[in-house]
Design an enzyme around this catalytic site. Structure first.
Site, short mmCIF file in Angstrom:
data_model
loop_
_atom_site.label_atom_id
_atom_site.label_comp_id
_atom_site.label_asym_id
_atom_site.label_seq_id
_atom_site.Cartn_x
_atom_site.Cartn_y
_atom_site.Cartn_z
N HIS A 71 -17.03 -9.73 24.58
CA HIS A 71 -18.33 -9.79 25.25
C HIS A 71 -18.61 -11.19 25.79
CE1 HIS A 71 -20.96 -11.73 22.15
NE2 HIS A 71 -20.27 -11.06 21.25
N GLU A 217 -24.17 -7.98 24.48
CA GLU A 217 -23.80 -7.55 23.12
C GLU A 217 -24.78 -8.09 22.09
OE1 GLU A 217 -22.01 -7.90 19.11
OE2 GLU A 217 -22.69 -9.52 20.41
N HIS A 327 -23.25 -18.74 15.46
CA HIS A 327 -24.57 -18.89 16.07
C HIS A 327 -25.13 -20.31 15.92
CE1 HIS A 327 -25.69 -14.41 16.80
NE2 HIS A 327 -24.42 -14.66 17.05
#
Length: 362
Positions: A71, A217, A327
């Protein structure tokens, strides 16, 4: 084919430019253009859709269709509220981490171009008098150096502008790739490298190969959901990242025991079709590609779920790349794992037979 020979200098140069370019969820098109430009020599044609998913196709007329997928989007923020004093409060676009925000520099994307800002944070001197407040969505804010809301708006910043971090690619200790958005532009990079190897090694596939770089995504597998209906594949091999669980403060009893440098991670989950996964495991063993296993309970949380449950059921599997600090802006992966994921997908494609149903009942 030894993994030592997989990544060329041109591959790394593309990876760096591709990672450094911002592709926040919903705004992936500039990154997709870079990706398609790199992939162009290795495919016969492209498909793109309304929301920006890009697909390179080899053998587009073949009736049996195999997908390899990553993605394209990265987590980001939205401008949500501008105060009279010209400070900006945000909401998430994907799973953005509030704890890493304080003192980060940001890029706000506007029609006029990038506007620079910072996530401000009160000085330590002013925080020690009472119980410290932790960073959370309600108290992190962006400062553009403006004094009024009107100054902010004059720069082209408005509610709905998307915000990314400018942190760029680097290599640590010769073999660790570090950047924001390795989740999951590294996936797009790896499937592009598979296409390059097929081309350079003059491999003829008996089926159609769809190299899919999905959008959106990070907010619910939405790009994969859309493109699965368009392609209607027979088989899908997904690549995404998973957690290296060997760094501090992670409970292996909960997250499993996975480490970067120990090889690709093969997923066990209801969405993963057992016969396809067995083929991938056999391929790894035959080619002496190191691999790890990961159990993911009811859902993988990746585009595997979207492909598996589309079109009445598509034989799907997940090969993950162990990653540290997901992240954050310093996501980290091991170069050898990247090369081994590429090799594992490549060798698996060479083993998939045309019209293979992966039926449990034959």
């Amino acid at each position: 084919m030894s993994s030592n020979s997989i990544l060329k200098d041109t591959s790394i140069a593309f990876l760096e430019s591709y990672l450094n370019n911002a592709s926040p969820t919903g705004y992936e098109s500039e990154g997709q253009k870079l990706w398609m430009q790199y992939l162009k020599p290795y495919v016969d044609t492209f498909i793109t859709d309304t929301y920006g998913t890009a697909v390179g196709v080899i053998n587009p007329d073949a009736p049996f269709k195999v997908v390899i997928e990553g993605h394209a989007d990265e987590i980001s923020w939205y401008v949500n509220y501008i105060t009279d004093d010209g400070l900006i409060y945000v909401i998430r676009n994907g799973g953005s981490d509030h704890q890493i925000a304080p003192s980060k520099r940001v890029d706000i994307h506007t029609k006029k171009g990038i506007v620079k800002g910072v996530f401000g944070w009160p000085a330590i001197h002013t925080r020690l008098r009472d119980k410290e407040e932790a960073p959370k969505l309600s108290n992190i804010f962006i400062d553009l150096g403006c004094e009024t809301k009107e100054q902010v708006e004059a720069m082209g910043v408005h509610v709905g502008c998307v915000i990314t971090y400018p942190d760029e690619f680097m290599i640590l200790n010769e073999n660790k790739f570090v950047c924001r958005a390795i989740d999951n532009r590294m996936g797009g990079f790896m499937i592009a490298e598979v296409a390059r190897l097929l081309h350079e090694n003059k491999k003829e596939l008996p089926f159609g190969l769809y190299i899919v770089n999905s959008v959106q995504e990070e907010i619910g597998l939405r790009g994969a959901e859309m493109i699965a209906q368009t392609i209607k594949p027979n088989v899908a091999i997904i690549t995404d990242v998973c957690h290296d669980t060997t760094t501090p403060m992670i409970d292996k009893k909960v997250e499993g025991d996975l480490k970067m440098g120990k090889g690709p991670v093969i997923a066990y989950a209801p969405a993963v079709q057992n016969k396809l996964r067995d083929l991938i495991v056999d391929t790894a063993e035959e080619n002496k590609i190191p691999f790890q296993r990961n159990a993911t309970s009811s859902a993988t949380g990746t585009d595997t779920d979207a492909f598996a449950y589309s079109n009445g059921g598509v034989a799907s599997a997940l090969i993950s790349l162990p990653l540290r600090y997901m992240h954050t802006t310093v996501e980290m992966v091991h170069k050898e794992d990247v090369e081994n994921v590429i090799q594992l997908i490549y060798e698996t494609l060479l083993k998939i037979e045309n019209n293979e149903t992966f039926s449990y009942f034959k």
